[in-house]
Design a protein around this motif. Sequence first.
Motif, PDB file in Angstrom:
ATOM      1  N   ILE A 174     -48.343  60.988   6.978  1.00 58.63           N
ATOM      2  CA  ILE A 174     -48.697  61.040   5.559  1.00 58.63           C
ATOM      3  C   ILE A 174     -47.477  61.340   4.702  1.00 58.63           C
ATOM      4  N   THR A 175     -46.682  62.329   5.099  1.00 64.55           N
ATOM      5  CA  THR A 175     -45.523  62.694   4.290  1.00 64.55           C
ATOM      6  C   THR A 175     -44.445  61.619   4.336  1.00 64.55           C
TER       7      THR A 175
ATOM      8  N   GLY B 195     -47.928  40.143   1.537  1.00 61.85           N
ATOM      9  CA  GLY B 195     -47.342  40.604   2.792  1.00 61.85           C
ATOM     10  C   GLY B 195     -48.268  41.527   3.543  1.00 61.85           C
ATOM     11  N   GLY B 196     -48.989  42.372   2.793  1.00 65.08           N
ATOM     12  CA  GLY B 196     -49.956  43.271   3.421  1.00 65.08           C
ATOM     13  C   GLY B 196     -51.087  42.524   4.101  1.00 65.08           C
TER      14      GLY B 196
ATOM     15  N   VAL C 147     -48.163  48.386   7.821  1.00 71.31           N
ATOM     16  CA  VAL C 147     -48.062  49.104   9.087  1.00 71.31           C
ATOM     17  C   VAL C 147     -48.280  50.594   8.852  1.00 71.31           C
ATOM     18  N   SER C 148     -47.673  51.116   7.799  1.00 69.82           N
ATOM     19  CA  SER C 148     -47.856  52.527   7.457  1.00 69.82           C
ATOM     20  C   SER C 148     -49.304  52.827   7.110  1.00 69.82           C
ATOM     21  N   VAL C 149     -49.924  51.958   6.310  1.00 73.23           N
ATOM     22  CA  VAL C 149     -51.330  52.151   5.932  1.00 73.23           C
ATOM     23  C   VAL C 149     -52.226  52.139   7.162  1.00 73.23           C
ATOM     24  N   TYR C 150     -52.001  51.180   8.044  1.00 73.01           N
ATOM     25  CA  TYR C 150     -52.822  51.033   9.252  1.00 73.01           C
ATOM     26  C   TYR C 150     -52.728  52.280  10.127  1.00 73.01           C
TER      27      TYR C 150
END
Length: 411
Positions: free
Chosen positions: A231-232, A272-273, A329-332
């Motif tokens: 998260i950070t 892209g997402g 990728v970060s969201v997933y």
Amino acid sequence: MSASLPSSAHPPRPLLHNSDFRLFGLARFLTGLAYQMQAVAVGWFVYDLTRSALALGLVGLASFAPAILGALVTGHVADTYDRRRIAALAYALIASSAAGLLALALSRHPPVWPVYALMVLTGGARAFANPATQALMPTLVPREQFGAAIAWNSSIWQSASVSGPALGGLLYALGPSVVFGLSAACFAVAAVAVGGIRPRPAAAGRGPVSWATLLAGLTYIRSQPVVLGAITLDLVAVLLGGATALLPIYAQEVLRVGPLGLGLLRSMPAAGGVAMAVVLAHRPLARRAGQRLLLAVAVFGVATVGFGLSTSLPLSMACLFVTGAADMVSVYVRQSLVQGETPDAMRGRVAAVNTVFIGASNELGEFESGTLAALVGAVPAVVAGGVATVLVAGLWGRLFPALRRRDRLLT
């Protein structure tokens, strides 16, 4: 897995045969479409009124402030009351805010301060809607469909985020009132859709409220180093590397492509997402999830630098496309960890904290970008942010070794 997800002894129905998930997906698409259309229109509207980078940054601050101020309360509400009704009421309030923007756009020589006031109202309503919907989604599907539901949910949101900016830029040529009116209609329909989901009991009883219950989400995240690191990392990377608030300046002064070009630029991260969400739906991150997350953040930073230096519309669009794919990728990873491993009775409070971090990395990042651009110029601000993001990816790998070593997303 510690989460309490619905399960079934029989093979689950396909997700799209689930009427509740369809209604949820419809609401997500409409709100995503409306948010993005409205973001394009508000950015251009404010810039037309002020010609100020700082004024653009203040739009992000006005949207974000209610989320951080009310984070403890909104999460507790999502864990105590009917999440469907919370989301429906919030979307209705956002529809009212969009109607207020419509009235401003129809008036002659409007001042800019009512725009900020309406953004505060929108931000306050979103502060309640986001934890409620994040906590609601895992209760709609069986446990064995949870990964697919995350991929579908992300694809729905990103698909709206692709079409929303382009549509907003196209319709802005007819006037900002057209965009604000359509946004208000989308939010109103979304309120009806999410209100039509079958009721589910509140995860937590209406017991006494204390600092311990209000802070439970933050306490839980602090006790989970992998979740805290993910998260950070997203917070700091997008806070430093986000260039969204400066797109009107790039469209107007660097690339000279007008409102339609602005819509195309805003669509590229979402495009892209979507592409990455499709890849992840078919080939999930089965191994080395932590390392791939850190690599994706570094790629996000490099692509941001490329966008900052570009004076070509196709190259700028390509760089923004890469930032969106890397961010997905970060969201997933983050959503899999937060929604999949959190007990249902705490999902609202954890989601509220997560919402603050997301808001900080987006809306507050827009304020930071606008402020820095006002001091040093748009291009140096974007390039410096991209370089800082690459450095953060390396630093977080050292600060959070558990995140770097994380192999599988769900245990």
